[in-house]
Design an enzyme around this catalytic site. Sequence first.
Site, PDB file in Angstrom:
ATOM      1  N   HIS A 146     -41.683 -35.387 -47.515  1.00  0.00           N
ATOM      2  CA  HIS A 146     -42.595 -34.349 -47.352  1.00  0.00           C
ATOM      3  C   HIS A 146     -41.775 -33.099 -46.543  1.00  0.00           C
ATOM      4  CE1 HIS A 146     -42.896 -37.121 -43.777  1.00  0.00           C
ATOM      5  NE2 HIS A 146     -42.499 -35.846 -42.976  1.00  0.00           N
TER       6      HIS A 146
HETATM    7  C1  T46 Z   1     -41.089 -37.309 -40.404  1.00  0.00           C
HETATM    8  C2  T46 Z   1     -40.773 -38.718 -40.715  1.00  0.00           C
HETATM    9  C3  T46 Z   1     -39.358 -39.113 -39.951  1.00  0.00           C
HETATM   10  C4  T46 Z   1     -50.023 -40.687 -37.134  1.00  0.00           C
HETATM   11  O1  T46 Z   1     -51.219 -40.868 -36.840  1.00  0.00           O
HETATM   12  N1  T46 Z   1     -49.322 -39.804 -36.026  1.00  0.00           N
HETATM   13  C5  T46 Z   1     -48.122 -39.498 -36.029  1.00  0.00           C
HETATM   14  O2  T46 Z   1     -47.609 -38.895 -35.051  1.00  0.00           O
HETATM   15  C6  T46 Z   1     -47.517 -39.623 -37.201  1.00  0.00           C
HETATM   16  C7  T46 Z   1     -45.967 -39.498 -37.330  1.00  0.00           C
HETATM   17  C8  T46 Z   1     -48.038 -40.538 -38.182  1.00  0.00           C
HETATM   18  N2  T46 Z   1     -49.207 -40.887 -38.073  1.00  0.00           N
HETATM   19  C9  T46 Z   1     -49.712 -41.405 -39.163  1.00  0.00           C
HETATM   20  C10 T46 Z   1     -49.999 -40.764 -40.285  1.00  0.00           C
HETATM   21  C11 T46 Z   1     -49.738 -41.836 -41.486  1.00  0.00           C
HETATM   22  O3  T46 Z   1     -51.211 -42.545 -41.638  1.00  0.00           O
HETATM   23  O4  T46 Z   1     -48.952 -42.479 -39.626  1.00  0.00           O
HETATM   24  C12 T46 Z   1     -49.141 -42.893 -40.826  1.00  0.00           C
HETATM   25  C13 T46 Z   1     -47.690 -42.867 -41.553  1.00  0.00           C
HETATM   26  O5  T46 Z   1     -47.103 -41.524 -41.585  1.00  0.00           O
HETATM   27  P1  T46 Z   1     -46.078 -40.980 -42.687  1.00  0.00           P
HETATM   28  O6  T46 Z   1     -46.655 -41.311 -43.952  1.00  0.00           O
HETATM   29  O7  T46 Z   1     -46.162 -39.550 -42.433  1.00  0.00           O
HETATM   30  O8  T46 Z   1     -44.788 -41.425 -42.356  1.00  0.00           O
HETATM   31  P2  T46 Z   1     -43.433 -41.113 -42.463  1.00  0.00           P
HETATM   32  O9  T46 Z   1     -42.387 -42.218 -42.038  1.00  0.00           O
HETATM   33  O10 T46 Z   1     -43.359 -40.917 -44.014  1.00  0.00           O
HETATM   34  O11 T46 Z   1     -43.040 -39.906 -41.728  1.00  0.00           O
HETATM   35  C14 T46 Z   1     -42.914 -39.794 -40.224  1.00  0.00           C
HETATM   36  C15 T46 Z   1     -43.608 -38.609 -39.953  1.00  0.00           C
HETATM   37  O12 T46 Z   1     -44.573 -38.273 -40.302  1.00  0.00           O
HETATM   38  C16 T46 Z   1     -42.623 -37.253 -40.494  1.00  0.00           C
HETATM   39  O13 T46 Z   1     -42.897 -36.211 -39.574  1.00  0.00           O
HETATM   40  O14 T46 Z   1     -40.684 -36.358 -40.307  1.00  0.00           O
HETATM   41  O15 T46 Z   1     -41.498 -39.871 -40.020  1.00  0.00           O
END
Ligand code: T46
Length: 130
Positions: free
Chosen positions: A45
């Site tokens: 993303h």
């Molecule tokens: C990034 C990389 C390095 C929350 O509820 N609060 C939060 O602060 C975050 C970061 C995520 N979430 C929830 C949203 C999703 O349901 O956690 C779940 C997994 O999030 P995501 O699929 O976005 O995770 P990654 O590891 O793909 O990405 C994360 C960060 O979202 C992003 O900003 O740069 O880590």
Amino acid sequence: MHPRLIDIPVHRDSRGALAVVENILSIERAYFLFDIQAGAARGGHAHKALTQLLLVPSGSYSVIIRDDMGGTDTFTMSDPSKGLLVPPGYWREIFGFSSGGVCFVLASHSYDEDDYIRNFEDYVEWKSSH
Ligand code: T46
């Protein structure tokens, strides 16, 4: 500013090491990725407004940064005294976690799903108007 590695000052003595992140970005939130399964990829993303500093307190992982023009940079994160500063508007993929690898993120804003662009074609289109 493009994504770039920055030095994190470390205070080392006979007891071990202490790394300090200070005056690099304004921080509203911190989160970390841990217990990542072998072969799993995170990210995929871009953020519209969020600035982040990615750190590696333990183990290692890799980050691919892509821009809308086809440019690609790969960073291997394995040194706790280096941080990857990622400004808004760059696509990132995080992969290749070692066993025990931790991606610790300092972020400029609170969580806001509307700040994410999770489809690469949407990202290219968004960039064309920003
Ligand atoms: C990034 C990389 C390095 C929350 O509820 N609060 C939060 O602060 C975050 C970061 C995520 N979430 C929830 C949203 C999703 O349901 O956690 C779940 C997994 O999030 P995501 O699929 O976005 O995770 P990654 O590891 O793909 O990405 C994360 C960060 O979202 C992003 O900003 O740069 O880590």
